[in-house]
Design a protein around this motif. Structure first.
Motif, PDB file in Angstrom:
ATOM      1  N   UNK A 179     -21.216-112.067 -59.659  1.00  0.00           N
ATOM      2  CA  UNK A 179     -21.122-112.983 -58.527  1.00  0.00           C
ATOM      3  C   UNK A 179     -22.078-112.507 -57.439  1.00  0.00           C
ATOM      4  N   UNK A 180     -21.992-111.227 -57.080  1.00  0.00           N
ATOM      5  CA  UNK A 180     -22.970-110.599 -56.186  1.00  0.00           C
ATOM      6  C   UNK A 180     -23.965-109.862 -57.073  1.00  0.00           C
ATOM      7  N   UNK A 181     -25.247-110.090 -56.856  1.00  0.00           N
ATOM      8  CA  UNK A 181     -26.282-109.539 -57.734  1.00  0.00           C
ATOM      9  C   UNK A 181     -26.668-108.103 -57.382  1.00  0.00           C
ATOM     10  N   UNK A 182     -26.370-107.670 -56.143  1.00  0.00           N
ATOM     11  CA  UNK A 182     -26.787-106.323 -55.730  1.00  0.00           C
ATOM     12  C   UNK A 182     -25.967-105.891 -54.513  1.00  0.00           C
ATOM     13  N   UNK A 183     -26.103-104.609 -54.150  1.00  0.00           N
ATOM     14  CA  UNK A 183     -25.357-104.052 -53.018  1.00  0.00           C
ATOM     15  C   UNK A 183     -25.658-104.784 -51.715  1.00  0.00           C
ATOM     16  N   UNK A 243     -19.965-102.317 -50.874  1.00  0.00           N
ATOM     17  CA  UNK A 243     -19.380-102.272 -52.204  1.00  0.00           C
ATOM     18  C   UNK A 243     -20.456-102.317 -53.265  1.00  0.00           C
ATOM     19  N   UNK A 244     -20.022-102.157 -54.527  1.00  0.00           N
ATOM     20  CA  UNK A 244     -20.996-102.106 -55.614  1.00  0.00           C
ATOM     21  C   UNK A 244     -20.745-103.093 -56.736  1.00  0.00           C
ATOM     22  N   UNK A 245     -19.664-103.884 -56.635  1.00  0.00           N
ATOM     23  CA  UNK A 245     -19.392-104.817 -57.715  1.00  0.00           C
ATOM     24  C   UNK A 245     -18.525-105.967 -57.224  1.00  0.00           C
ATOM     25  N   UNK A 272     -14.314 -95.081 -53.732  1.00  0.00           N
ATOM     26  CA  UNK A 272     -14.217 -96.539 -53.683  1.00  0.00           C
ATOM     27  C   UNK A 272     -12.843 -96.986 -54.162  1.00  0.00           C
ATOM     28  N   UNK A 273     -12.590 -98.283 -54.055  1.00  0.00           N
ATOM     29  CA  UNK A 273     -11.371 -98.849 -54.629  1.00  0.00           C
ATOM     30  C   UNK A 273     -11.746-100.116 -55.387  1.00  0.00           C
ATOM     31  N   UNK A 274     -10.855-100.558 -56.289  1.00  0.00           N
ATOM     32  CA  UNK A 274     -11.144-101.739 -57.096  1.00  0.00           C
ATOM     33  C   UNK A 274      -9.949-102.684 -57.088  1.00  0.00           C
ATOM     34  N   UNK A 280     -13.573-106.634 -57.749  1.00  0.00           N
ATOM     35  CA  UNK A 280     -14.304-106.275 -56.531  1.00  0.00           C
ATOM     36  C   UNK A 280     -14.155-104.782 -56.310  1.00  0.00           C
ATOM     37  N   UNK A 281     -15.283-104.082 -56.187  1.00  0.00           N
ATOM     38  CA  UNK A 281     -15.262-102.652 -55.857  1.00  0.00           C
ATOM     39  C   UNK A 281     -15.911-102.478 -54.498  1.00  0.00           C
ATOM     40  N   UNK A 282     -15.132-101.887 -53.548  1.00  0.00           N
ATOM     41  CA  UNK A 282     -15.608-101.613 -52.203  1.00  0.00           C
ATOM     42  C   UNK A 282     -15.618-100.113 -51.956  1.00  0.00           C
TER      43      UNK A 282
END
Length: 115
Positions: free
Chosen positions: A27-31, A38-40, A60-62, A111-113
């Motif tokens: 969904x998000x292509x990059x940081x 976040x990274x994902x 981080x958390x997911x 989602x990883x933040x």
């Protein structure tokens, strides 16, 4: 910005030593699209019987939000059944894993933040 479905990046890979591959629809292509917080941010698809291996989050958390299918979520060693509408949170320093226990794909948003 609008990203059409045809332009979406999709990867398939084994995650954290799990069984089989998991489809990751980015969904998000990059940081930068997450303002480097976040990274994902993906829609994930796990085929029946496949897993995301148990792993610990550090720094981080997911969060998972389940869209369809059925699975077993390993929450720091406690196995919980998950399905559509359920949300899981793995905080910094905690462990989790996931298995598709159904006979259809298990789909969820991940989602990883950063902490």
């Amino acid at each position: 910005m609008i990203r059409k479905k045809a332009d979406q990046v999709i990867e398939s890979k084994c995650i954290r030593g799990g069984i089989g591959e998991v489809e990751m629809h980015k969904i998000a292509q990059n940081d930068a699209e997450l303002y480097n917080k976040g990274r994902l941010f993906n829609r994930m698809v796990i085929a029946p019987g496949n897993t995301i291996g148990e792993h610990k989050h550090e720094g981080d958390n997911e969060i998972f939000y389940f869209l369809s299918g059925a699975g077993e979520y390993n929450d720091n060693g406690t196995i919980v059944q998950v399905g559509p509408g359920d949300t899981t949170v793995c905080n910094d320093g905690e462990m989790h894993g996931l298995k598709n226990t159904g006979d259809v794909p298990l789909e969820f948003i991940a989602l990883i933040l950063y902490s």
